[in-house]
Enzyme design. Structure first.
Site, PDB file in Angstrom:
ATOM      1  CB  THR A 136      37.221  42.132  30.565  1.00 20.89           C
ATOM      2  OG1 THR A 136      36.858  43.054  31.575  1.00 20.89           O
ATOM      3  CG2 THR A 136      38.582  41.549  30.867  1.00 20.89           C
ATOM      4  N   GLY A 171      33.429  37.008  32.243  1.00 24.13           N
ATOM      5  CA  GLY A 171      33.627  38.297  32.901  1.00 24.13           C
ATOM      6  C   GLY A 171      32.870  39.378  32.164  1.00 24.13           C
ATOM      7  CD  GLU A 202      26.628  42.827  33.531  1.00 25.10           C
ATOM      8  OE1 GLU A 202      27.799  43.159  33.278  1.00 25.10           O
ATOM      9  OE2 GLU A 202      26.258  41.644  33.589  1.00 25.10           O
ATOM     10  CE  LYS A 209      43.270  37.103  36.563  1.00 24.81           C
ATOM     11  NZ  LYS A 209      42.617  37.528  37.821  1.00 24.81           N
ATOM     12  CB  CYS A 218      25.979  36.705  34.148  1.00 25.87           C
ATOM     13  SG  CYS A 218      26.017  34.914  34.270  1.00 25.87           S
ATOM     14  CD  GLU A 247      29.586  31.580  28.170  1.00 24.81           C
ATOM     15  OE1 GLU A 247      28.528  32.245  28.306  1.00 24.81           O
ATOM     16  OE2 GLU A 247      29.694  30.652  27.360  1.00 24.81           O
TER      17      GLU A 247
HETATM   18  P1  NAD Z   1      36.021  41.361  34.815  1.00 27.89           P
HETATM   19  O1  NAD Z   1      35.874  41.343  33.334  1.00 27.89           O
HETATM   20  O2  NAD Z   1      36.466  42.598  35.460  1.00 27.89           O
HETATM   21  O3  NAD Z   1      37.038  40.230  35.298  1.00 27.89           O
HETATM   22  C1  NAD Z   1      36.870  38.872  35.003  1.00 27.89           C
HETATM   23  C2  NAD Z   1      38.206  38.178  35.075  1.00 27.89           C
HETATM   24  O4  NAD Z   1      39.043  38.677  34.032  1.00 27.89           O
HETATM   25  C3  NAD Z   1      38.979  38.419  36.365  1.00 27.89           C
HETATM   26  O5  NAD Z   1      39.666  37.246  36.724  1.00 27.89           O
HETATM   27  C4  NAD Z   1      39.939  39.524  35.969  1.00 27.89           C
HETATM   28  O6  NAD Z   1      41.097  39.548  36.769  1.00 27.89           O
HETATM   29  C5  NAD Z   1      40.265  39.125  34.557  1.00 27.89           C
HETATM   30  N1  NAD Z   1      40.759  40.213  33.703  1.00 27.89           N
HETATM   31  C6  NAD Z   1      40.491  41.538  33.790  1.00 27.89           C
HETATM   32  N2  NAD Z   1      41.167  42.206  32.830  1.00 27.89           N
HETATM   33  C7  NAD Z   1      41.840  41.290  32.101  1.00 27.89           C
HETATM   34  C8  NAD Z   1      42.711  41.357  30.968  1.00 27.89           C
HETATM   35  N3  NAD Z   1      43.036  42.514  30.390  1.00 27.89           N
HETATM   36  N4  NAD Z   1      43.217  40.207  30.477  1.00 27.89           N
HETATM   37  C9  NAD Z   1      42.904  39.027  31.044  1.00 27.89           C
HETATM   38  N5  NAD Z   1      42.110  38.892  32.126  1.00 27.89           N
HETATM   39  C10 NAD Z   1      41.574  40.019  32.653  1.00 27.89           C
HETATM   40  O7  NAD Z   1      34.604  40.881  35.373  1.00 27.89           O
HETATM   41  P2  NAD Z   1      34.168  40.776  36.897  1.00 27.89           P
HETATM   42  O8  NAD Z   1      33.891  42.158  37.385  1.00 27.89           O
HETATM   43  O9  NAD Z   1      35.104  39.903  37.640  1.00 27.89           O
HETATM   44  O10 NAD Z   1      32.797  39.967  36.754  1.00 27.89           O
HETATM   45  C11 NAD Z   1      31.572  40.555  36.495  1.00 27.89           C
HETATM   46  C12 NAD Z   1      31.191  40.396  35.037  1.00 27.89           C
HETATM   47  O11 NAD Z   1      31.179  39.024  34.689  1.00 27.89           O
HETATM   48  C13 NAD Z   1      29.792  40.887  34.747  1.00 27.89           C
HETATM   49  O12 NAD Z   1      29.808  41.634  33.553  1.00 27.89           O
HETATM   50  C14 NAD Z   1      28.996  39.618  34.556  1.00 27.89           C
HETATM   51  O13 NAD Z   1      27.856  39.721  33.746  1.00 27.89           O
HETATM   52  C15 NAD Z   1      30.010  38.729  33.949  1.00 27.89           C
HETATM   53  N6  NAD Z   1      29.615  37.332  34.102  1.00 27.89           N
HETATM   54  C16 NAD Z   1      29.202  36.642  33.004  1.00 27.89           C
HETATM   55  C17 NAD Z   1      28.795  35.322  33.123  1.00 27.89           C
HETATM   56  C18 NAD Z   1      28.338  34.527  31.936  1.00 27.89           C
HETATM   57  O14 NAD Z   1      28.268  33.317  32.043  1.00 27.89           O
HETATM   58  N7  NAD Z   1      28.029  35.134  30.824  1.00 27.89           N
HETATM   59  C19 NAD Z   1      28.829  34.710  34.383  1.00 27.89           C
HETATM   60  C20 NAD Z   1      29.249  35.453  35.477  1.00 27.89           C
HETATM   61  C21 NAD Z   1      29.660  36.760  35.331  1.00 27.89           C
END
Ligand code: NAD
Length: 479
Positions: A230, A226, A383, A173, A282, A248
Site C-alpha cells: 500500500t 500500513g 511479513e 482515516k 509491526c 511507516e
Molecule cells: P493496509 O496497508 O492494508 O492499510 C492501512 C491503511 O491504509 C488503512 O486505513 C487502509 O484503509 C488504507 N489504504 C489501503 N489502501 C489504500 C490506498 N490505495 N490509498 C490510501 N489508503 C489506503 O495495512 P493494514 O493491513 O491495515 O495494516 C497492517 C500493516 O501495517 C502491516 O504490514 C504492518 O507491518 C504495518 N504496520 C506498520 C507500522 C510501522 O510503524 N511501520 C505500524 C503498524 C503496522
C-alpha cells in the site's frame, strides 16, 4: 453500533448514504456499520479543514498545547470505554487495550501538546556579510493521516497529535477494520474545545476513501502507516503532486539471541515480542536466531512457555492471546503456516485454530513456533503479521548479522547479549531503524521512529514528527 464521519465538528452520514459492515473478531458477528465514504466526503472534510486552517495556524502555542493536553486527560478519564471499544473492534485482549493502546493514545496528545511549546528553529549569523539568517517552521496546511488496524487509536493519534500541534488541519482515516475508537475520539475533541474543522475523521475503504485523500490535489502531505505494498502505491500516486510523505510500513524483524545474555529475562521478553497483540505489531520479532550453544535449551523452554499462553475471549482476564483481527487475516496467517510446512519448516507448537466456547465463530489461532533451516524460505522473508515466529540457530556473530540483514525489510531488531563490543558492532551494522538491546518495544516518544529498506521512508516521533508536519523557510535579512 453504527458510526458516522466527523466533519467540521459534527457527526454526519456519508453523502452517498453507503455503509459497510463492521465485524467483532471475537465472535465473527457483524455488530455495526461504518460509512463507506467517497470523494464527496473527502471534499467536505477538506473544505472544513481548509476553513479552519487560518485561525488554527495562528492560535497561540499555549492554547494549542492546552487543548491537546485536555484531549489527553479526557482519553484517560474515558479509559474503560475506549479500551472496551478497541478490544471489541480489534479482538485484542481488553487488558492490553487498557494497559497499552489507550494510555499510549493519551500520551501521544500529552507529549505533542508539550513538545510544541519546546519546538524551536535555528538562526545563522552570516558574519562579515552584515546579514542574519533564521529559519521559520510553518505548518503545511491540510494534511492527510491514514492508519492501520493493529494498534488503532495508538497509531491514529501518533499522527494526528503532531499534525495539529504543529498548526495543521487534518483529514484522517482509520482502518475500515477498526474504526470505532477513531469515531469516539471525535466526541472527545469537541469536548476538549478543539475548534471545528481542525480534525476531520472520515471512514471507509482504503481503495476509495483512502485513495481520495492521497489523490486530493490540495492535501499537502500524507502520513501513512500500513503495509509495504500500500505504501508503494501511495508513493506512486503522491509523488507527481510533490506531496510530503511519511511511510511507516511492514517489518520482518530479527530477534538475535546470544548465549551470554540474561537468559530468563530474554525468554520472558521473547514470548512477548513474538506474540503480544496476537503477533500483530509491526515491531514483533518474527525471526528468532539463537546461538547454537543454547539453541536446544532455548527451543525446549520457549516452546513450553508458548504452550502455556491462553488463547481466549478478549474480555477474559486470563486471556494472553485474543482473536485475530479478521477472517481474511486469519486465513492469510494460516496460509503462511502451510507454506512454511511445504518448504520444510517444522511446526514445534501451535498451527491450529482454537474454538473458544460460546464464541465458536471467532478468529482464534494457537501461537505457533516453526523451526526453519534456511533464512531464504518465504516464512522468513515475507511479513505474516500474526502469532507465528520461526526459530533457527547460528554459529558466529558474522552469520547472525548476515541472517538478520538478509531480508527486504528493516524496521527493528532485538539483540540479546551482555558483550559490549558485540552490542556496538551489531547496533552499528544492523540495517534497521530501531535496535533494542536486552529489551523490546521500550519506547521514549522523543526518539525517531521508523524503518529503512521496505519498512518505510521518514521518521515519526519527537521533533522529527513536528519537522515532517512543517515546512522550513529560510529568511535572510541584510542589515
Ligand atoms: P493496509 O496497508 O492494508 O492499510 C492501512 C491503511 O491504509 C488503512 O486505513 C487502509 O484503509 C488504507 N489504504 C489501503 N489502501 C489504500 C490506498 N490505495 N490509498 C490510501 N489508503 C489506503 O495495512 P493494514 O493491513 O491495515 O495494516 C497492517 C500493516 O501495517 C502491516 O504490514 C504492518 O507491518 C504495518 N504496520 C506498520 C507500522 C510501522 O510503524 N511501520 C505500524 C503498524 C503496522
Amino acid at each position: 453500533m453504527n458510526i458516522q464521519n466527523y466533519i467540521n465538528g459534527e457527526f454526519v452520514n456519508p453523502v452517498n448514504g453507503g455503509f459497510i459492515d463492521n465485524y467483532n473478531p471475537a465472535n465473527g458477528e457483524i455488530y455495526g456499520q461504518i460509512p463507506n465514504s467517497s470523494l464527496e466526503d473527502i471534499e467536505l472534510a477538506y473544505n472544513s479543514a481548509k476553513s479552519a486552517f487560518k485561525q488554527w495556524s495562528n492560535t497561540a502555542l499555549e492554547e494549542r498545547s492546552r487543548i491537546l493536553i485536555r484531549i489527553s486527560e479526557l482519553l484517560e478519564a474515558n479509559l474503560e470505554r475506549f479500551a472496551l471499544a478497541e478490544s471489541k473492534d480489534n479482538g485484542k485482549p481488553l487488558s492490553l487495550a487498557k494497559q497499552i493502546d489507550i494510555p499510549r493514545a493519551a500520551s501521544n496528545f500529552r507529549f505533542f501538546g508539550n513538545a510544541i511549546t519546546q519546538f524551536a528553529s535555528e538562526s545563522h549569523e552570516s558574519v562579515g556579510l552584515n546579514a542574519v539568517n533564521f529559519t521559520v517552521r510553518q505548518p503545511l496546511g491540510v494534511v492527510g493521516c491514514i492508519s492501520p488496524w493493529n494498534l488503532p487509536l495508538y497509531l491514529f493519534t501518533w499522527k494526528i497529535a503532531p499534525a495539529i500541534a504543529a498548526g495543521n488541519c487534518v483529514v484522517a482515516k482509520p482502518s475500515e477494520v477498526t474504526p470505532m475508537t477513531a469515531y469516539l475520539l471525535g466526541e472527545i475533541c469537541t469536548e476538549a474545545g478543539l475548534p471545528n474543522g481542525v480534525l476531520n475523521i472520515v471512514h471507509g475503504l482504503g481503495t476509495t476513501t483512502g485513495q481520495a485523500i492521497v489523490e486530493h490535489p490540495h492535501i499537502k502531505a500524507i502520513s501513512f502507516t500500513g503495509g509495504t505494498a500500500t505504501g508503494a502505491h501511495i508513493a506512486r500516486v503522491a509523488a507527481p503532486m510533490f506531496k510530503k510523505l511519511s511511510l511507516e510500513l511492514g517489518g520482518k524483524n530479527p530477534n538475535i539471541i546470544f548465549a551470554d545474555c540474561d537468559y530468563d529475562k530474554m525468554l520472558e521478553t521473547t514470548v512477548r515480542s513474538s506474540f503480544a497483540n496476537q503477533g500483530q505489531i509491526c515491531l514483533c520479532g518474527s525471526r528468532i536466531f539463537v546461538e547454537e550453544t543454547i539453541y536446544e535449551r532455548f527451543k525446549a523452554d520457549f516452546v513450553q512457555k508458548v504452550k502455556q499462553l491462553k488463547v481466549g475471549h478478549p474480555s477474559d482476564n486470563s486471556t494472553n492471546i485474543g482473536a485475530l483481527v479478521s477472517k481474511p487475516h486469519l486465513e492469510k496467517v494460516e496460509g503462511y503456516i502451510k507454506i512454511a510446512e511445504d518448504e520444510g519448516g517444522k511446526v514445534l507448537c501451535g498451527g491450529l485454530e482454537v474454538t473458544v466456547p460460546n464464541y465458536e465463530n471467532g478468529y482464534y489461532l494457537q501461537p505457533t513456533v516453526i523451526e526453519v533451516e534456511d533464512n531464504s524460505c518465504r516464512i522468513n522473508q515475507e511479513e505474516v503479521f500474526g502469532p507465528v515466529v520461526t526459530i533457527m540457530s547460528f554459529k558466529t556473530d558474522k552469520e547472525a548479522l548476515s541472517l538478520a540483514n538478509d531480508v527486504k525489510y528493516g524496521l527493528s531488531a532485538t539483540l540479546w547479549t551482555n558483550n559490549l563490543n558485540r552490542t556496538m558492532q551489531f547496533s552499528q551494522q544492523l540495517q534497521t531503524g530501531i535496535v533494542w538491546v536486552n529489551t523490546w518495544m521500550m519506547r521514549d516518544l522523543r526518539t525517531p521512529f521508523g524503518g529503512v529498506k521496505a519498512s518505510g521512508v521518514g521518521r515519526e516521533g519527537g521533533f522529527e514528527a513536528l519537522r515532517f508536519f512543517t515546512e522550513a523557510k529560510n529568511i535572510c535579512i541584510k542589515y
